[in-house]
Design a protein around this motif. Sequence first.
Motif, mmCIF file in Angstrom:
data_model
loop_
_atom_site.group_PDB
_atom_site.id
_atom_site.type_symbol
_atom_site.label_atom_id
_atom_site.label_comp_id
_atom_site.label_asym_id
_atom_site.label_seq_id
_atom_site.Cartn_x
_atom_site.Cartn_y
_atom_site.Cartn_z
ATOM 1 N N GLN A 198 -41.792 77.101 59.230
ATOM 2 C CA GLN A 198 -43.229 77.201 59.473
ATOM 3 C C GLN A 198 -43.711 76.045 60.331
ATOM 4 N N SER A 199 -44.412 76.379 61.419
ATOM 5 C CA SER A 199 -44.847 75.346 62.352
ATOM 6 C C SER A 199 -46.155 75.772 63.014
ATOM 7 N N LEU A 200 -46.505 75.090 64.113
ATOM 8 C CA LEU A 200 -47.763 75.328 64.814
ATOM 9 C C LEU A 200 -47.579 76.320 65.950
ATOM 10 N N ILE A 201 -48.675 76.924 66.395
ATOM 11 C CA ILE A 201 -48.615 77.894 67.476
ATOM 12 C C ILE A 201 -48.092 77.264 68.760
ATOM 13 N N VAL A 202 -48.391 75.995 68.996
ATOM 14 C CA VAL A 202 -47.927 75.348 70.222
ATOM 15 C C VAL A 202 -46.402 75.187 70.202
ATOM 16 N N TRP A 203 -45.828 74.941 69.029
ATOM 17 C CA TRP A 203 -44.373 74.892 68.912
ATOM 18 C C TRP A 203 -43.774 76.289 69.050
ATOM 19 N N ALA A 204 -44.485 77.301 68.567
ATOM 20 C CA ALA A 204 -43.998 78.679 68.688
ATOM 21 C C ALA A 204 -43.883 79.091 70.147
ATOM 22 N N ILE A 205 -44.900 78.789 70.943
ATOM 23 C CA ILE A 205 -44.859 79.148 72.364
ATOM 24 C C ILE A 205 -43.775 78.348 73.077
ATOM 25 N N ALA A 206 -43.641 77.075 72.733
ATOM 26 C CA ALA A 206 -42.585 76.259 73.340
ATOM 27 C C ALA A 206 -41.207 76.829 73.007
ATOM 28 N N GLU A 207 -41.024 77.281 71.777
ATOM 29 C CA GLU A 207 -39.757 77.910 71.393
ATOM 30 C C GLU A 207 -39.514 79.179 72.201
ATOM 31 N N GLY A 208 -40.560 79.984 72.387
ATOM 32 C CA GLY A 208 -40.409 81.207 73.158
ATOM 33 C C GLY A 208 -39.986 80.940 74.591
ATOM 34 N N ARG A 209 -40.580 79.931 75.215
ATOM 35 C CA ARG A 209 -40.213 79.580 76.590
ATOM 36 C C ARG A 209 -38.781 79.039 76.652
ATOM 37 N N ALA A 210 -38.426 78.236 75.666
ATOM 38 C CA ALA A 210 -37.090 77.633 75.669
ATOM 39 C C ALA A 210 -35.996 78.665 75.403
ATOM 40 N N VAL A 211 -36.227 79.571 74.448
ATOM 41 C CA VAL A 211 -35.199 80.573 74.172
ATOM 42 C C VAL A 211 -35.061 81.526 75.348
ATOM 43 N N ALA A 212 -36.153 81.780 76.082
ATOM 44 C CA ALA A 212 -36.063 82.635 77.265
ATOM 45 C C ALA A 212 -35.118 82.030 78.295
ATOM 46 N N ALA A 213 -35.204 80.719 78.498
ATOM 47 C CA ALA A 213 -34.297 80.051 79.442
ATOM 48 C C ALA A 213 -32.854 80.170 78.965
ATOM 49 N N ALA A 214 -32.632 80.031 77.647
ATOM 50 C CA ALA A 214 -31.274 80.149 77.103
ATOM 51 C C ALA A 214 -30.727 81.561 77.286
ATOM 52 N N VAL A 215 -31.567 82.562 77.054
ATOM 53 C CA VAL A 215 -31.137 83.950 77.216
ATOM 54 C C VAL A 215 -30.866 84.254 78.690
ATOM 55 N N ASP A 216 -31.711 83.748 79.575
ATOM 56 C CA ASP A 216 -31.505 83.949 81.011
ATOM 57 C C ASP A 216 -30.151 83.375 81.445
ATOM 58 N N HIS A 217 -29.817 82.194 80.932
ATOM 59 C CA HIS A 217 -28.518 81.580 81.219
ATOM 60 C C HIS A 217 -27.389 82.478 80.699
ATOM 61 N N HIS A 218 -27.551 82.997 79.505
ATOM 62 C CA HIS A 218 -26.533 83.877 78.914
ATOM 63 C C HIS A 218 -26.346 85.142 79.755
ATOM 64 N N LEU A 219 -27.437 85.709 80.256
ATOM 65 C CA LEU A 219 -27.359 86.966 80.993
ATOM 66 C C LEU A 219 -26.802 86.793 82.401
ATOM 67 N N THR A 220 -27.142 85.689 83.032
ATOM 68 C CA THR A 220 -26.754 85.495 84.431
ATOM 69 C C THR A 220 -25.479 84.681 84.591
#
Length: 496
Positions: A455-477
């Motif tokens: 459980q955390s704050l909305i600002v950490w949630a959005i930061a996590e979403g942006r960071a995991v997107a970069a990780a997934v992009d790396h995995h896909l490409t």
Amino acid sequence: MADPKGFMTTPREDWPRRPVRERVHDWNEVYVPGALLPIISEQADRCMDCGIPFCHEACPLGNLIPEWNDLVSREDWRAASDRLHATNNFPEFTGRLCPAPCEAGCVLAINQPAVTIKNVECAIADRAWEEGFTPPRPPDRLSARTVAVIGSGPTGLAAAQQLTRAGHTVVVYEKDDRIGGLMRYGIPEFKMERRHLERRIDQMRAEGTRFRTSTAAGRDIAADELRARYDAVVLATGATAWRDLAVPGRELTGVHQAMEYLPQANRVREGDLEVSPLSAAGKHVIIVGGGDTGADCLGTAVREDAASVTQLDIYGQPGPERDEGAEPWPTYPRLYRLSAAHEEAGELRSAPAADADARLFAASTLRFTGDADGRVRELHLTGVDAGRRPLPGTERILPADLVLLALGFSGPDREDGLVDQLGLELEPRGTIARDARFATNVPGVFAAGDAARGQSLIVWAIAEGRAVAAAVDHHLTGAPSPMPAPIGPYDRPMTA
């Protein structure tokens, strides 16, 4: 730095709230419409343009706060919007819902009231929508890669938008009938009107993100099917396994979890119900838990015309000033803060027995007692010391027709079976285990947000979403992603 002396000559001025006796009769946002723009340029002038801006470090998104403060002070709203959206997909959400750790880290806050960073952010975001600075940004071409995002809270939406803009085909699965997660059904409209959420969803649809509502991953679509259909799966289900209160009388009718109560009130606002089946109207309401969810219950119960509303906080009443020994600048301090809901309850005297506004501090629930029909009627409590030990002679009884438990969340809900179907490894506290690249023990499956962080704050949630997107992009490409990754999975807020 438009005004080098702004922080010395201009006092802090916050976005004014509407009169209490006006706003408790509606569900609109509590702030005076149109009252922010006339004051915000001078408030942005108070930014000192620090050589080392700790507001950057206090904000997990790394928001470029001094830059857009300067642009706002010069009334260059388009450039301010560009700088704001460079680090934050949904600034109108954080500008309304985040408790602003950036302000706690403001250098000016060492000995003065901080810059109104949250208000400036909100003003930029709203002006951007009014002026058309936030058009959809569909990708130039598609990658032929597919991603499933499970959950449509701030983490899931941020990840989906980033991945869609990178050219991947993204489908967001949401078990509820509407997109938004707890922003839809857990946050009352007096904190954020749903129009802000709807226009972002419309923007994402125009960019190419696809949404599947009323679809519970693990129940309506099996884990094996998700893995077979998509090149990557992002778990952003949130931490919805609520903590309970093991005291005598918990089984009585009328004792509910906060997240059983708030969604019903929000469904009334959505037009699904005429009256909430858990309405507080005419009832003596006790909220157990002193956090933001408890305050959301408080404001909702006041608007439902409860007979009385009292909020119990197990911690002692904090002071108005930072304790430099325990919580030195620039950490986020525990202070006595008066939210809109507490201001309303205080002025309306909704809790005659409370210490301040509607809260009883240093109070711990002992048991509930009920009537012959098994309905709750009383809450028995005791005062506690700093170690949460009961204080002799402090027991009290409060009338209670409706008790709401707002005690936080421990991890992802496993009821739908997705965690077990995937065979995910879990941390000891019940959150999903992941490595330094947000990857779980299952190939192609990633975890982000409260489901993995806790459980955390909305600002950490959005930061996590942006960071995991970069990780997934790396995995896909197979190549390092150009997408921003503001945090790592093991980063935590600053503490002393």
